[in-house]
Design an enzyme around this catalytic site. Structure first.
Site, PDB file in Angstrom:
ATOM      1  N   ILE A 136      -5.733   1.479  -0.689  1.00  0.00           N
ATOM      2  CA  ILE A 136      -6.017   0.805   0.595  1.00  0.00           C
ATOM      3  C   ILE A 136      -4.727   0.696   1.410  1.00  0.00           C
ATOM      4  O   ILE A 136      -4.726   0.869   2.634  1.00  0.00           O
ATOM      5  CB  ILE A 136      -6.645  -0.590   0.366  1.00  0.00           C
ATOM      6  CG1 ILE A 136      -7.881  -0.480  -0.531  1.00  0.00           C
ATOM      7  CG2 ILE A 136      -7.030  -1.231   1.701  1.00  0.00           C
ATOM      8  CD1 ILE A 136      -8.503  -1.815  -0.893  1.00  0.00           C
ATOM      9  N   LEU A 166       5.356   1.922  -7.316  1.00  0.00           N
ATOM     10  CA  LEU A 166       4.832   3.239  -7.742  1.00  0.00           C
ATOM     11  C   LEU A 166       4.225   3.189  -9.152  1.00  0.00           C
ATOM     12  O   LEU A 166       4.174   4.196  -9.838  1.00  0.00           O
ATOM     13  CB  LEU A 166       5.923   4.324  -7.661  1.00  0.00           C
ATOM     14  CG  LEU A 166       6.502   4.582  -6.267  1.00  0.00           C
ATOM     15  CD1 LEU A 166       7.562   5.686  -6.320  1.00  0.00           C
ATOM     16  CD2 LEU A 166       5.407   4.984  -5.271  1.00  0.00           C
ATOM     17  N   SER A 175     -10.911 -10.467  -2.276  1.00  0.00           N
ATOM     18  CA  SER A 175     -12.047  -9.683  -2.778  1.00  0.00           C
ATOM     19  C   SER A 175     -13.323 -10.513  -2.769  1.00  0.00           C
ATOM     20  O   SER A 175     -13.285 -11.728  -2.973  1.00  0.00           O
ATOM     21  CB  SER A 175     -11.730  -9.254  -4.213  1.00  0.00           C
ATOM     22  OG  SER A 175     -12.877  -8.770  -4.849  1.00  0.00           O
ATOM     23  N   THR A 205     -15.150 -10.613  -5.049  1.00  0.00           N
ATOM     24  CA  THR A 205     -15.289 -11.084  -6.425  1.00  0.00           C
ATOM     25  C   THR A 205     -15.203 -12.624  -6.484  1.00  0.00           C
ATOM     26  O   THR A 205     -15.729 -13.237  -7.416  1.00  0.00           O
ATOM     27  CB  THR A 205     -14.225 -10.412  -7.333  1.00  0.00           C
ATOM     28  OG1 THR A 205     -14.585 -10.602  -8.683  1.00  0.00           O
ATOM     29  CG2 THR A 205     -12.831 -10.942  -7.108  1.00  0.00           C
ATOM     30  N   TYR A 237      -8.555 -10.948 -13.295  1.00  0.00           N
ATOM     31  CA  TYR A 237      -8.258 -10.303 -12.007  1.00  0.00           C
ATOM     32  C   TYR A 237      -8.870 -11.119 -10.863  1.00  0.00           C
ATOM     33  O   TYR A 237      -8.199 -11.456  -9.885  1.00  0.00           O
ATOM     34  CB  TYR A 237      -8.799  -8.861 -11.987  1.00  0.00           C
ATOM     35  CG  TYR A 237      -8.998  -8.333 -10.597  1.00  0.00           C
ATOM     36  CD1 TYR A 237      -7.910  -7.899  -9.848  1.00  0.00           C
ATOM     37  CD2 TYR A 237     -10.270  -8.314 -10.012  1.00  0.00           C
ATOM     38  CE1 TYR A 237      -8.092  -7.453  -8.537  1.00  0.00           C
ATOM     39  CE2 TYR A 237     -10.450  -7.865  -8.719  1.00  0.00           C
ATOM     40  CZ  TYR A 237      -9.367  -7.440  -7.983  1.00  0.00           C
ATOM     41  OH  TYR A 237      -9.550  -7.020  -6.693  1.00  0.00           O
ATOM     42  N   LYS A 247      -7.227 -13.574  -7.537  1.00  0.00           N
ATOM     43  CA  LYS A 247      -7.565 -13.558  -6.104  1.00  0.00           C
ATOM     44  C   LYS A 247      -7.892 -14.972  -5.623  1.00  0.00           C
ATOM     45  O   LYS A 247      -7.458 -15.413  -4.566  1.00  0.00           O
ATOM     46  CB  LYS A 247      -8.756 -12.622  -5.834  1.00  0.00           C
ATOM     47  CG  LYS A 247      -8.447 -11.150  -6.065  1.00  0.00           C
ATOM     48  CD  LYS A 247      -7.407 -10.623  -5.092  1.00  0.00           C
ATOM     49  CE  LYS A 247      -7.000  -9.200  -5.366  1.00  0.00           C
ATOM     50  NZ  LYS A 247      -5.814  -8.754  -4.629  1.00  0.00           N
ATOM     51  N   TYR A 265     -12.589  -8.142   0.622  1.00  0.00           N
ATOM     52  CA  TYR A 265     -13.159  -6.795   0.659  1.00  0.00           C
ATOM     53  C   TYR A 265     -14.398  -6.716  -0.205  1.00  0.00           C
ATOM     54  O   TYR A 265     -14.421  -7.245  -1.310  1.00  0.00           O
ATOM     55  CB  TYR A 265     -12.195  -5.754   0.092  1.00  0.00           C
ATOM     56  CG  TYR A 265     -10.777  -5.788   0.584  1.00  0.00           C
ATOM     57  CD1 TYR A 265     -10.457  -6.205   1.874  1.00  0.00           C
ATOM     58  CD2 TYR A 265      -9.751  -5.369  -0.255  1.00  0.00           C
ATOM     59  CE1 TYR A 265      -9.142  -6.207   2.305  1.00  0.00           C
ATOM     60  CE2 TYR A 265      -8.437  -5.365   0.168  1.00  0.00           C
ATOM     61  CZ  TYR A 265      -8.139  -5.801   1.449  1.00  0.00           C
ATOM     62  OH  TYR A 265      -6.844  -5.794   1.855  1.00  0.00           O
ATOM     63  N   PHE A 266     -15.358  -5.931   0.254  1.00  0.00           N
ATOM     64  CA  PHE A 266     -16.474  -5.546  -0.607  1.00  0.00           C
ATOM     65  C   PHE A 266     -16.030  -4.248  -1.314  1.00  0.00           C
ATOM     66  O   PHE A 266     -14.914  -4.216  -1.816  1.00  0.00           O
ATOM     67  CB  PHE A 266     -17.771  -5.542   0.211  1.00  0.00           C
ATOM     68  CG  PHE A 266     -18.225  -6.987   0.405  1.00  0.00           C
ATOM     69  CD1 PHE A 266     -17.480  -7.868   1.192  1.00  0.00           C
ATOM     70  CD2 PHE A 266     -19.290  -7.502  -0.296  1.00  0.00           C
ATOM     71  CE1 PHE A 266     -17.808  -9.230   1.289  1.00  0.00           C
ATOM     72  CE2 PHE A 266     -19.642  -8.856  -0.196  1.00  0.00           C
ATOM     73  CZ  PHE A 266     -18.896  -9.705   0.590  1.00  0.00           C
ATOM     74  N   GLY A 272     -20.179  -7.733 -17.577  1.00  0.00           N
ATOM     75  CA  GLY A 272     -19.459  -8.388 -16.476  1.00  0.00           C
ATOM     76  C   GLY A 272     -19.938  -7.976 -15.088  1.00  0.00           C
ATOM     77  O   GLY A 272     -19.548  -8.590 -14.100  1.00  0.00           O
TER      78      GLY A 272
HETATM   79  N1  UFG Z   1     -21.000   2.147 -11.810  1.00  0.00           N
HETATM   80  C1  UFG Z   1     -21.721   3.054 -12.553  1.00  0.00           C
HETATM   81  N2  UFG Z   1     -21.030   4.021 -13.220  1.00  0.00           N
HETATM   82  C2  UFG Z   1     -19.678   4.136 -13.167  1.00  0.00           C
HETATM   83  C3  UFG Z   1     -18.940   3.210 -12.382  1.00  0.00           C
HETATM   84  C4  UFG Z   1     -19.639   2.218 -11.730  1.00  0.00           C
HETATM   85  O1  UFG Z   1     -22.946   2.976 -12.633  1.00  0.00           O
HETATM   86  O2  UFG Z   1     -19.128   5.039 -13.811  1.00  0.00           O
HETATM   87  C5  UFG Z   1     -21.716   1.089 -11.079  1.00  0.00           C
HETATM   88  C6  UFG Z   1     -21.302  -0.311 -11.520  1.00  0.00           C
HETATM   89  O3  UFG Z   1     -22.032  -0.714 -12.644  1.00  0.00           O
HETATM   90  C7  UFG Z   1     -21.608  -1.111 -10.255  1.00  0.00           C
HETATM   91  C8  UFG Z   1     -21.336  -0.111  -9.120  1.00  0.00           C
HETATM   92  O4  UFG Z   1     -21.379   1.181  -9.715  1.00  0.00           O
HETATM   93  O5  UFG Z   1     -22.953  -1.429 -10.227  1.00  0.00           O
HETATM   94  C9  UFG Z   1     -19.971  -0.307  -8.482  1.00  0.00           C
HETATM   95  O6  UFG Z   1     -18.995  -0.331  -9.495  1.00  0.00           O
HETATM   96  P1  UFG Z   1     -17.431  -0.248  -9.189  1.00  0.00           P
HETATM   97  O7  UFG Z   1     -16.733  -0.263 -10.511  1.00  0.00           O
HETATM   98  O8  UFG Z   1     -17.149   0.895  -8.274  1.00  0.00           O
HETATM   99  O9  UFG Z   1     -17.149  -1.565  -8.359  1.00  0.00           O
HETATM  100  P2  UFG Z   1     -17.384  -3.091  -8.766  1.00  0.00           P
HETATM  101  O10 UFG Z   1     -18.373  -3.627  -7.790  1.00  0.00           O
HETATM  102  O11 UFG Z   1     -17.666  -3.270 -10.189  1.00  0.00           O
HETATM  103  O12 UFG Z   1     -15.913  -3.677  -8.551  1.00  0.00           O
HETATM  104  C10 UFG Z   1     -15.351  -3.698  -7.272  1.00  0.00           C
HETATM  105  C11 UFG Z   1     -13.838  -3.593  -7.368  1.00  0.00           C
HETATM  106  C12 UFG Z   1     -13.243  -4.801  -8.018  1.00  0.00           C
HETATM  107  C13 UFG Z   1     -13.749  -6.059  -7.371  1.00  0.00           C
HETATM  108  C14 UFG Z   1     -15.249  -6.058  -7.331  1.00  0.00           C
HETATM  109  C15 UFG Z   1     -15.773  -7.222  -6.557  1.00  0.00           C
HETATM  110  O13 UFG Z   1     -13.467  -2.452  -8.110  1.00  0.00           O
HETATM  111  O14 UFG Z   1     -11.849  -4.749  -7.870  1.00  0.00           O
HETATM  112  O15 UFG Z   1     -15.728  -4.878  -6.672  1.00  0.00           O
HETATM  113  O16 UFG Z   1     -17.127  -7.381  -6.745  1.00  0.00           O
HETATM  114  F1  UFG Z   1     -13.357  -7.148  -8.063  1.00  0.00           F
END
Ligand code: UFG
Length: 352
Positions: A27, A48, A140, A142, A165, A169, A193-194, A311
């Site tokens: 970002i 880095l 976040s 979150t 984590y 936040k 952020y979403f 989670g």
């Molecule tokens: N998902 C899959 N397969 C994968 C990866 C993700 O099905 O290989 C699903 C997850 O279960 C979830 C959705 O895709 O339903 C989004 O998952 P992400 O891991 O991309 O994102 P998250 O919503 O879990 O997490 C993100 C950020 C976090 C933040 C969070 C806040 O990565 O840093 O949103 O809700 F804390």
């Protein structure tokens, strides 16, 4: 202290300067581009640990300008202070530098508390000492957990976070409020952020996950290009229309632009502290993302349904009306264009 000067922009005395921590990250790098495009001089700080120096080349290809860069860690106060001392004319700090892997934070909480909390404390101490009055903090959604009512507004209660984590936040937002209350001249905006996805349309910068990606979009693009065998869809038994979990996926350039709007609002001195949801206002399921990817790129994706991921929440999306009305910011890029940009970036990474 290892300080790298790549560009000093010596003639830009009349430009407003901002300091961006984590400026070579996903970002952060897109935000550096938006500030440069908006006419700001940008000083970046990054250790880095989760990004590479070549990101600065990508930024230069887009904007024609390499930002000033310091390789240092925000949790190391002495090094950080040197940067703030040298750039005390900055009008704002945009603070991204933090660890962000939810699963890792459960296994190594102290690593997260040390870096993410100490980093912010150091940033705020330097801002007070060198009289830099404005902070935009990278928060976040979150902090809302699984909300009872959707969409989520900024008034939705902040709950006990699911992970260390997420807790960093929440605690960081509290530290910012306490510090503002104790000072005469500090103001801040926390942007919640979403789910940021996609890459710059030039494909010169994008997301560069180290190792196996945790997040959905990089996993999809790496599967489509053949780096991963198949995508696991984590659960199809949620209480959602197609059974897969729902998130609000926001284009990373749109998200980056929100930081420029936030700094402009802070410069107008209208409020001491505000929070804004930064999303599209629309939820998409995992299956909808897969379909959007297949349609906009013409790539067939190999996937299988597996158990829910521990989670994960079921569904969340933003009410963005406060950001729309008060900040004057709005998400503009469509989901199809966004997933296509992630694919173009993945192809560029593969070529290089
Ligand atoms: N998902 C899959 N397969 C994968 C990866 C993700 O099905 O290989 C699903 C997850 O279960 C979830 C959705 O895709 O339903 C989004 O998952 P992400 O891991 O991309 O994102 P998250 O919503 O879990 O997490 C993100 C950020 C976090 C933040 C969070 C806040 O990565 O840093 O949103 O809700 F804390």
């Amino acid at each position: 202290m290892r300080v790298n000067y790549f560009c000093t922009n010596a003639n830009n005395y009349d430009m407003q300067k901002v300091i961006i921590t984590g400026g070579t990250g996903y970002i952060g790098s897109h935000t550096v581009v938006e500030f440069q495009n908006a006419g700001f001089e940008v000083v970046t700080i990054d250790n880095l640990s989760n990004s590479i120096i070549e990101v600065l080349d990508g930024i230069k290809k887009i904007t024609g300008k390499r930002p000033i860069f310091y390789q240092t860690d925000v949790s190391e106060q002495k090094n950080l202070e040197t940067v703030f001392q040298e750039h005390s004319s900055a009008v704002a700090v945009i603070h991204f530098a933090a660890y962000k892997a939810v699963g890792e934070s459960v296994k190594e909480p102290l690593k997260y508390y040390h870096n993410n909390i100490q980093g912010l404390v150091n940033i705020l101490s330097n801002m007070l000492k060198y009289d830099i009055p404005n902070l935009v903090f990278s928060s976040s959604c979150t902090v809302y957990g699984q909300p009872e009512k959707l969409p989520v507004t900024e008034e939705t209660p902040v709950v006990k976070p699911e992970s260390p984590y997420g807790n960093t936040k929440k605690i960081n937002e509290e530290i910012i409020v306490d510090t503002i209350n104790s000072s005469d001249n500090l103001n801040a905006i926390s942007l919640r952020y979403f789910n940021p996805i996609g890459a710059h349309t030039s494909a010169h910068i994008g997301e560069l996950p180290l190792g196996v990606p945790d997040n959905l979009l990089p996993y999809i693009t790496q599967t489509a290009i053949g780096l991963r065998q198949e995508l696991s869809v984590f659960g199809d038994d949620y209480n959602t229309p197609d059974g897969t979990a729902i998130r609000d996926y926001i284009n990373v350039c749109d998200l980056a632009k929100a930081h420029v709007f936030a700094v402009k609002r802070l410069l107008n001195k209208t409020s001491r502290y505000e929070t804004f949801n930064i999303g599209t206002g629309k939820g998409s399921s995992v299956m909808e993302i897969i379909k959007a990817f297949e349609i906009s790129t013409g790539q067939k994706l190999n996937y299988k349904i597996v158990n829910r991921r521990a989670g994960d929440i079921e569904q969340v999306w933003a009410d963005t009306s406060k950001a729309n009305k008060v900040l004057g910011w709005k998400a503009e890029v469509s989901l199809n264009e966004t997933v296509k940009s992630a694919w173009e970036w993945q192809k560029r990474v593969q070529e290089s």
